[in-house]
Structure formats: C-alpha cells, structure tokens
Scaffold this active site. Structure first.
Site, PDB file in Angstrom:
ATOM      1  N   ARG A   1       0.958  -1.169   0.131  1.00 31.46           N
ATOM      2  CA  ARG A   1      -0.090  -0.051   0.127  1.00 31.46           C
ATOM      3  C   ARG A   1       0.868   1.144   0.158  1.00 31.46           C
ATOM      4  O   ARG A   1       1.591   1.458   0.958  1.00 31.46           O
ATOM      5  CB  ARG A   1      -0.939  -0.088   1.138  1.00 31.46           C
ATOM      6  CG  ARG A   1      -1.851   1.221   1.436  1.00 31.46           C
ATOM      7  CD  ARG A   1      -2.828   0.920   2.563  1.00 31.46           C
ATOM      8  NE  ARG A   1      -3.827   1.801   2.615  1.00 31.46           N
ATOM      9  CZ  ARG A   1      -3.793   3.068   3.315  1.00 31.46           C
ATOM     10  NH1 ARG A   1      -2.638   3.144   4.249  1.00 31.46           N
ATOM     11  NH2 ARG A   1      -4.780   3.645   3.397  1.00 31.46           N
TER      12      ARG A   1
ATOM     13  N   SER B   1     -12.643  -2.796  -0.390  1.00 27.00           N
ATOM     14  CA  SER B   1     -12.871  -1.974   1.087  1.00 27.00           C
ATOM     15  C   SER B   1     -14.263  -1.620   1.156  1.00 27.00           C
ATOM     16  O   SER B   1     -14.680  -0.747   0.369  1.00 27.00           O
ATOM     17  CB  SER B   1     -11.731  -0.938   1.254  1.00 27.00           C
ATOM     18  OG  SER B   1     -10.616  -1.394   1.610  1.00 27.00           O
TER      19      SER B   1
ATOM     20  N   LYS C   1      -4.744   5.573   8.387  1.00 26.61           N
ATOM     21  CA  LYS C   1      -5.529   5.888   7.026  1.00 26.61           C
ATOM     22  C   LYS C   1      -5.644   7.554   7.314  1.00 26.61           C
ATOM     23  O   LYS C   1      -6.195   8.208   8.454  1.00 26.61           O
ATOM     24  CB  LYS C   1      -6.789   5.278   7.283  1.00 26.61           C
ATOM     25  CG  LYS C   1      -7.511   5.440   5.757  1.00 26.61           C
ATOM     26  CD  LYS C   1      -8.505   4.837   5.507  1.00 26.61           C
ATOM     27  CE  LYS C   1      -9.215   4.822   4.153  1.00 26.61           C
ATOM     28  NZ  LYS C   1     -10.148   3.886   3.603  1.00 26.61           N
TER      29      LYS C   1
END
Ligand code: TZP
Ligand code: MG
Length: 215
Positions: free
Chosen positions: A39, A108, A137
């Site tokens: 990521r 997600s 996040k």
C-alpha cells in the site's frame, strides 16, 4: 474460484516503518506472512513500479502472494497476485475485466450498505472497517465497530471478510470472533521496523491459538 485467506493479512507502509516495501515484505515473510498487501498512497507510478517489482520478486521467491493497493495498472503490468480496491478506485467489474478471473480482487467497505453491494460484485474478499480507531489512514471513515462487523459477516454470505482499522495483538481475537476470516493490520505490525517479523509471528501465533480454541 475458492480463495482461502490466511488469518493475518499484513499491509506495508513506508512512512510508518521507514523501510522500503521490499524490506518490510522480507521481514513480514520472516514472521510467517503468506499474503501481503503493498500500500502506497503517495508514490509516483515511476517510483512505485520498480519498488513493487522487487517486492513481487521477493514474494514469489517465498511462494507468498502480493496484492497491490489501488493500482490496477501496476498490478496488471507486474502480473501481481491481486489488487485491493477502495470505494473511489476503479470499479471492481472493470478491474476484473482487465485482470482476469485468476487474479485476487478485494474491496474496502465502510458500512453495511457498501458491504451489501460488494457481496454482489466479482470480488474474492470484502474488507470492512475501520473496526477500531486508526491513525494510519488519512481521513478514515467513522469507526464501524464489532457489531457492524458481525452484520457484514451475515450480509456477505460465504465471501471471506477482512477486518481492518486499529487491529492489534490485543484486539485481533475480537475481530475473528465477530466473524472476520482475516485481520489486516498496518501500524501494529510495521510501525517499529525492528519488530516487524516478531509482531507478525506473534499475531499468527495468536490466530493459531484462536483456531485451536474454536476446535
Ligand atoms: N482502511 C480502513 S482503516 C485502514 C485502512 C487502509 C488503516 C488500517 O491501519 P491500522 O494501522 O492497522 O489501523
Ligand atoms: Mg484505494
């Protein structure tokens, strides 16, 4: 297309760990990871591509599957094992068309409505969260919690569910108990670069203890 998720699904983060994706993947594999997500929200394609290429070479050497976050183009060009899409990424159907049937596609979701829609998409797993408070996040959705996770477990039927957001060694058991097939974790696994392998193997040991307790 039956896809078996491991109980722990780590995600790399170069900012948090201060390490390259390749170095994190090395350490996660040393700790027993068999499925890893790369990521990177900020790297330019030109930088990300060679990093992901090295990461995939390492994963392949160890028979570990590598999922690329967001970037269908990078996953496709590399021949990665899968892609993980968010609510604002390319539609799942389009990604599936590009990548084919054999590539893992995850999505997600952040509320029951999104999870319900995801259950009818050509995905291999549905991630749901944040389950707990997360600082990783940027602009996270509101905390969804364990009760909603139980709801998602019911809504998506037999599709694998991944719990994400604020998962630690201490609370992973609650997520598995609420019906998650896997827990996905960033900060708890990679924020201390010297402990990545150890954190990973501790979380796997925890999952093994959970499985044995259920049996
Ligand atoms: N999606 C929902 S929460 C989250 C993502 C990518 C971040 C999870 O990171 P952490 O450090 O395990 O809370
Ligand atoms: Mg995304």
């Amino acid at each position: 297309m039956v896809f078996h998720l491991p109980k722990v699904y780590p995600i790399t983060d170069t900012n948090l760990s201060g390490l390259s994706h390749a170095e994190q993947i090395d350490r996660l594999i040393a700790g027993g990871a068999t499925l890893i997500q790369l990521r990177d929200k900020h790297a330019a394609s030109r930088d990300l591509y060679p990093q992901a290429e090295v990461a995939l070479q390492i994963a392949r050497k160890h028979d570990v599957r590598l999922i690329i976050n967001d970037r269908v183009d990078v996953a496709l060009a590399l021949g990665a094992d899968g892609v993980h899409l968010g609510q604002t990424d390319m539609p799942v159907e389009a990604a599936r068309r590009l990548l084919g049937e054999r590539v893992i596609v995850g999505i997600s979701t952040h509320n029951l409505e999104q999870a319900k829609l995801a259950a009818n998409m050509p995905v291999d797993y549905v991630a749901f969260g944040p389950i707990f408070k997360t600082s990783t996040k940027e602009n996270p959705d509101p905390i969804a919690g364990l009760e909603a996770l139980r709801g998602v477990r019911t809504i998506v039927g037999s599709l694998p569910v991944v719990a994400i957001g604020g998962i630690t060694l201490a609370n992973a058991g609650e997520a598995w108990k609420a019906g998650a097939d896997a827990v996905s974790s960033i900060a708890a696994l990679v924020s201390d670069p010297s402990r990545i392998a150890e954190n990973m193997s501790q979380m796997l040991a925890k999952s093994q203890a959970y499985i044995e307790k259920q049996a």
